[in-house]
Design a protein around this motif. Structure first.
Motif, PDB file in Angstrom:
ATOM      1  N   ILE A 113       0.819  -0.934  -0.242  1.00  0.00           N
ATOM      2  CA  ILE A 113      -0.031   0.073  -0.115  1.00  0.00           C
ATOM      3  C   ILE A 113       0.737   1.251  -0.028  1.00  0.00           C
ATOM      4  O   ILE A 113       1.927   1.172   0.782  1.00  0.00           O
ATOM      5  CB  ILE A 113      -0.874   0.097   1.210  1.00  0.00           C
ATOM      6  CG1 ILE A 113      -1.868  -1.075   1.514  1.00  0.00           C
ATOM      7  CG2 ILE A 113      -1.832   1.351   1.100  1.00  0.00           C
ATOM      8  CD1 ILE A 113      -2.396  -1.288   2.549  1.00  0.00           C
ATOM      9  N   ALA A 114       0.485   2.001  -0.869  1.00  0.00           N
ATOM     10  CA  ALA A 114       1.258   3.444  -0.673  1.00  0.00           C
ATOM     11  C   ALA A 114       0.438   4.596  -0.508  1.00  0.00           C
ATOM     12  O   ALA A 114      -0.698   4.425  -0.950  1.00  0.00           O
ATOM     13  CB  ALA A 114       2.026   3.624  -2.521  1.00  0.00           C
ATOM     14  N   ASP A 153      -1.842 -10.140   4.854  1.00  0.00           N
ATOM     15  CA  ASP A 153      -3.113 -10.471   4.283  1.00  0.00           C
ATOM     16  C   ASP A 153      -3.534  -9.511   3.089  1.00  0.00           C
ATOM     17  O   ASP A 153      -3.024  -8.542   3.028  1.00  0.00           O
ATOM     18  CB  ASP A 153      -4.153 -10.310   5.532  1.00  0.00           C
ATOM     19  CG  ASP A 153      -3.829 -11.278   6.598  1.00  0.00           C
ATOM     20  OD1 ASP A 153      -3.355 -12.465   6.108  1.00  0.00           O
ATOM     21  OD2 ASP A 153      -4.037 -10.930   7.864  1.00  0.00           O
ATOM     22  N   ARG A 154      -4.458  -9.884   2.464  1.00  0.00           N
ATOM     23  CA  ARG A 154      -5.148  -8.993   1.318  1.00  0.00           C
ATOM     24  C   ARG A 154      -5.802  -7.834   1.948  1.00  0.00           C
ATOM     25  O   ARG A 154      -6.366  -7.996   2.632  1.00  0.00           O
ATOM     26  CB  ARG A 154      -5.794  -9.792   0.321  1.00  0.00           C
ATOM     27  CG  ARG A 154      -6.352  -9.060  -0.851  1.00  0.00           C
ATOM     28  CD  ARG A 154      -6.516  -9.825  -1.993  1.00  0.00           C
ATOM     29  NE  ARG A 154      -6.847  -9.308  -3.434  1.00  0.00           N
ATOM     30  CZ  ARG A 154      -6.997  -9.845  -4.527  1.00  0.00           C
ATOM     31  NH1 ARG A 154      -6.768 -11.254  -4.452  1.00  0.00           N
ATOM     32  NH2 ARG A 154      -6.868  -9.103  -5.618  1.00  0.00           N
ATOM     33  N   ALA A 155      -5.133  -6.536   1.541  1.00  0.00           N
ATOM     34  CA  ALA A 155      -5.876  -5.409   2.216  1.00  0.00           C
ATOM     35  C   ALA A 155      -6.932  -4.862   1.330  1.00  0.00           C
ATOM     36  O   ALA A 155      -6.771  -4.728   0.126  1.00  0.00           O
ATOM     37  CB  ALA A 155      -4.550  -4.203   2.238  1.00  0.00           C
ATOM     38  N   VAL A 156      -8.055  -4.422   2.001  1.00  0.00           N
ATOM     39  CA  VAL A 156      -9.143  -3.969   1.106  1.00  0.00           C
ATOM     40  C   VAL A 156      -9.130  -2.528   1.527  1.00  0.00           C
ATOM     41  O   VAL A 156      -9.778  -2.131   2.407  1.00  0.00           O
ATOM     42  CB  VAL A 156     -10.452  -4.624   1.517  1.00  0.00           C
ATOM     43  CG1 VAL A 156     -11.631  -3.954   0.559  1.00  0.00           C
ATOM     44  CG2 VAL A 156     -10.306  -5.994   1.361  1.00  0.00           C
ATOM     45  N   VAL A 157      -8.326  -1.703   0.644  1.00  0.00           N
ATOM     46  CA  VAL A 157      -8.280  -0.255   0.776  1.00  0.00           C
ATOM     47  C   VAL A 157      -8.236   0.309  -0.604  1.00  0.00           C
ATOM     48  O   VAL A 157      -7.558  -0.168  -1.284  1.00  0.00           O
ATOM     49  CB  VAL A 157      -7.115   0.363   1.471  1.00  0.00           C
ATOM     50  CG1 VAL A 157      -7.291   0.039   3.178  1.00  0.00           C
ATOM     51  CG2 VAL A 157      -5.907  -0.184   1.110  1.00  0.00           C
ATOM     52  N   ASN A 158      -8.892   1.389  -0.945  1.00  0.00           N
ATOM     53  CA  ASN A 158      -9.132   1.841  -2.156  1.00  0.00           C
ATOM     54  C   ASN A 158      -8.261   3.195  -2.284  1.00  0.00           C
ATOM     55  O   ASN A 158      -7.941   3.909  -1.351  1.00  0.00           O
ATOM     56  CB  ASN A 158     -10.663   2.178  -2.512  1.00  0.00           C
ATOM     57  CG  ASN A 158     -11.243   0.913  -2.542  1.00  0.00           C
ATOM     58  OD1 ASN A 158     -10.888  -0.248  -3.065  1.00  0.00           O
ATOM     59  ND2 ASN A 158     -12.408   0.979  -1.780  1.00  0.00           N
ATOM     60  N   GLU A 159      -7.890   3.420  -3.449  1.00  0.00           N
ATOM     61  CA  GLU A 159      -7.494   4.784  -3.962  1.00  0.00           C
ATOM     62  C   GLU A 159      -8.202   6.150  -3.206  1.00  0.00           C
ATOM     63  O   GLU A 159      -9.319   6.010  -3.709  1.00  0.00           O
ATOM     64  CB  GLU A 159      -7.150   4.997  -5.286  1.00  0.00           C
ATOM     65  CG  GLU A 159      -6.347   6.211  -5.772  1.00  0.00           C
ATOM     66  CD  GLU A 159      -6.117   6.121  -7.288  1.00  0.00           C
ATOM     67  OE1 GLU A 159      -5.708   7.495  -7.808  1.00  0.00           O
ATOM     68  OE2 GLU A 159      -6.287   5.287  -7.935  1.00  0.00           O
ATOM     69  N   GLY A 160      -7.445   6.990  -2.636  1.00  0.00           N
ATOM     70  CA  GLY A 160      -8.166   8.195  -2.060  1.00  0.00           C
ATOM     71  C   GLY A 160      -8.911   7.948  -0.939  1.00  0.00           C
ATOM     72  O   GLY A 160      -8.973   8.699   0.032  1.00  0.00           O
ATOM     73  N   GLU A 161      -8.696   6.727  -0.293  1.00  0.00           N
ATOM     74  CA  GLU A 161      -9.157   6.402   1.269  1.00  0.00           C
ATOM     75  C   GLU A 161      -8.105   6.913   2.279  1.00  0.00           C
ATOM     76  O   GLU A 161      -6.985   6.758   2.001  1.00  0.00           O
ATOM     77  CB  GLU A 161      -9.249   4.953   1.319  1.00  0.00           C
ATOM     78  CG  GLU A 161     -10.004   4.506   2.481  1.00  0.00           C
ATOM     79  CD  GLU A 161     -10.298   2.636   2.556  1.00  0.00           C
ATOM     80  OE1 GLU A 161     -10.238   2.359   3.695  1.00  0.00           O
ATOM     81  OE2 GLU A 161     -10.475   2.250   1.415  1.00  0.00           O
ATOM     82  N   LYS A 162      -8.895   7.110   3.333  1.00  0.00           N
ATOM     83  CA  LYS A 162      -8.089   7.846   4.481  1.00  0.00           C
ATOM     84  C   LYS A 162      -7.689   6.715   5.401  1.00  0.00           C
ATOM     85  O   LYS A 162      -8.413   5.882   5.666  1.00  0.00           O
ATOM     86  CB  LYS A 162      -8.739   9.072   5.257  1.00  0.00           C
ATOM     87  CG  LYS A 162      -9.135  10.122   4.626  1.00  0.00           C
ATOM     88  CD  LYS A 162      -7.913  10.975   3.886  1.00  0.00           C
ATOM     89  CE  LYS A 162      -8.443  12.242   3.190  1.00  0.00           C
ATOM     90  NZ  LYS A 162      -7.252  12.976   2.610  1.00  0.00           N
TER      91      LYS A 162
END
Length: 374
Positions: free
Chosen positions: A322-323, A337-346
């Protein structure tokens, strides 16, 4: 009896006149114990191959001494040094077969023809080249030529084995397989070896110690674990490690009970003073402007962490990279683990003081590591 097989003392290499020509190797000193595998790690042009070739005798030293197996050898011809070398350019005899190329290294021994054949088979099986032994060097691939050159070096009885990018031409799966085999082969026989590589995975997998070089200078010479946990300077800290260490300029201040690290963008990291030893606190006050480093694997997400904005999330099959925008720069964190975070998310970024590496921005020298903190 000394356990040191090789010792370099203040070795310099100039291409051209001393103090005028290109200064390729600068005042390098190191000791290699018998039975150790040493990886010379660095980018192209850093001086690692020049160092190897001076040990072999194919390049002269401009200054300094080289001791090998108790002898001072910097003025001896290569043939008198009892060194076996696998060249990056292979250097196979084109008019004879691969079998004959490998066996040639045993020509001066008193071994019987059957024993030579036995040894050739053993090393060929180990390096997966048994099926090409009766072919000529010009009829096989670069990777096969590289393994034949490696076989010809390793089959010899020598004081020291020098391996110049020994697996650079191999596909990743074969390279992974042979790393383990080659290390076992060398260790089982108590051989001493130095390999040149720009591949830090290879250096970590094979090396008992790693010598990190840059611009002709030895940046650090230590075990893989020490180099990762306690890099001597900012260059080593950011060069060794994948993904690279995150680094941020910071201003350090001490309050009555806290240590504050002020990062760019108005972001401040605050820790209880008790988390830092008195010696580290003194260094922070004296230096004030520092570089704070943290490895991606040590960066954690947490609801109470400093705010960052996700710019990328890559799943690599066994880990997420994650960047995120953080302190007017980018921070990278790795999760298994597979991270569920999206572009633009804080997201919240948590950095433990025990995971921080702090460097002097002027000299690049390390001021402290997490392991030094109280």
């Amino acid at each position: 009896m000394s356990n040191v097989m090789l010792r370099l003392e203040n070795v310099d290499k100039f291409y051209g006149p001393i103090n005028v020509g290109v200064h390729a190797v600068k005042n390098v000193s190191m000791e290699v114990a018998k039975g150790d595998i040493i990886a010379l790690l660095g980018s192209s042009g850093c001086g690692k191959t020049s160092t190897l070739r001076m040990v072999a005798g194919f390049e002269s030293t401009s200054r300094g001494k080289i001791h090998l197996a108790g002898r001072e050898v910097q003025n001896l011809r290569p043939v008198l040094r009892n060194v076996a070398m696998a060249f990056e350019g292979y250097s196979l005899y084109p008019t004879v077969t691969i079998r004959e190329n490998i066996a040639f290294a045993l020509k001066s021994t008193n071994l019987s023809a059957s024993r030579v054949a036995e040894k050739v088979k053993e090393i060929s099986d180990m390096l997966e080249i048994s099926d090409i032994l009766d072919r000529s060097p010009t009829s096989i691939s670069g990777g096969q030529q590289q393994r034949a050159s490696l076989a010809r070096a390793l089959i010899r009885e020598a004081d020291l084995y020098l391996l110049d990018e020994p697996m650079g031409q191999l596909e990743p799966q074969l390279r992974t397989l042979l790393r383990g085999r080659i290390k076992h082969f060398i260790k089982e026989r108590g051989q001493t070896a130095i390999l040149v590589t720009h591949d830090q995975t290879e250096a970590n997998a094979l090396g008992d110690k790693i010598a990190v070089m840059e611009d002709g200078e030895m940046q650090q010479y230590a075990s893989p674990a020490i180099i990762k946990e306690k890099p001597a300077n900012l260059f080593t800290g950011t060069f060794v490690g994948e993904p690279p260490m995150n680094v941020f300029p910071a201003t350090a201040t001490l309050a009555e009970s806290n240590v504050h690290l002020q990062l760019d963008g108005g972001l401040s990291l605050s820790y209880p003073k008790s988390k830092f030893s008195e010696g580290v606190r003194k260094k922070l006050v004296e230096t004030k402007h520092v570089i704070v480093g943290v490895r991606p694997y040590a960066v954690k997400r947490g609801v109470n962490g400093a705010q960052a904005t996700v710019v990328a999330n890559q799943w690599l099959g066994d880990q997420s990279h994650i960047a995120a925008n953080f302190a007017n720069s980018t921070i990278v964190l790795v999760e298994h683990d597979r991270a569920v975070v999206n572009e633009g998310e804080k997201i919240g970024i948590e950095l433990e003081p025990s995971d921080l590496h702090i460097f002097d921005p002027k000299s690049g020298h390390a001021l402290s590591h997490g392991q030094d903190i109280a």
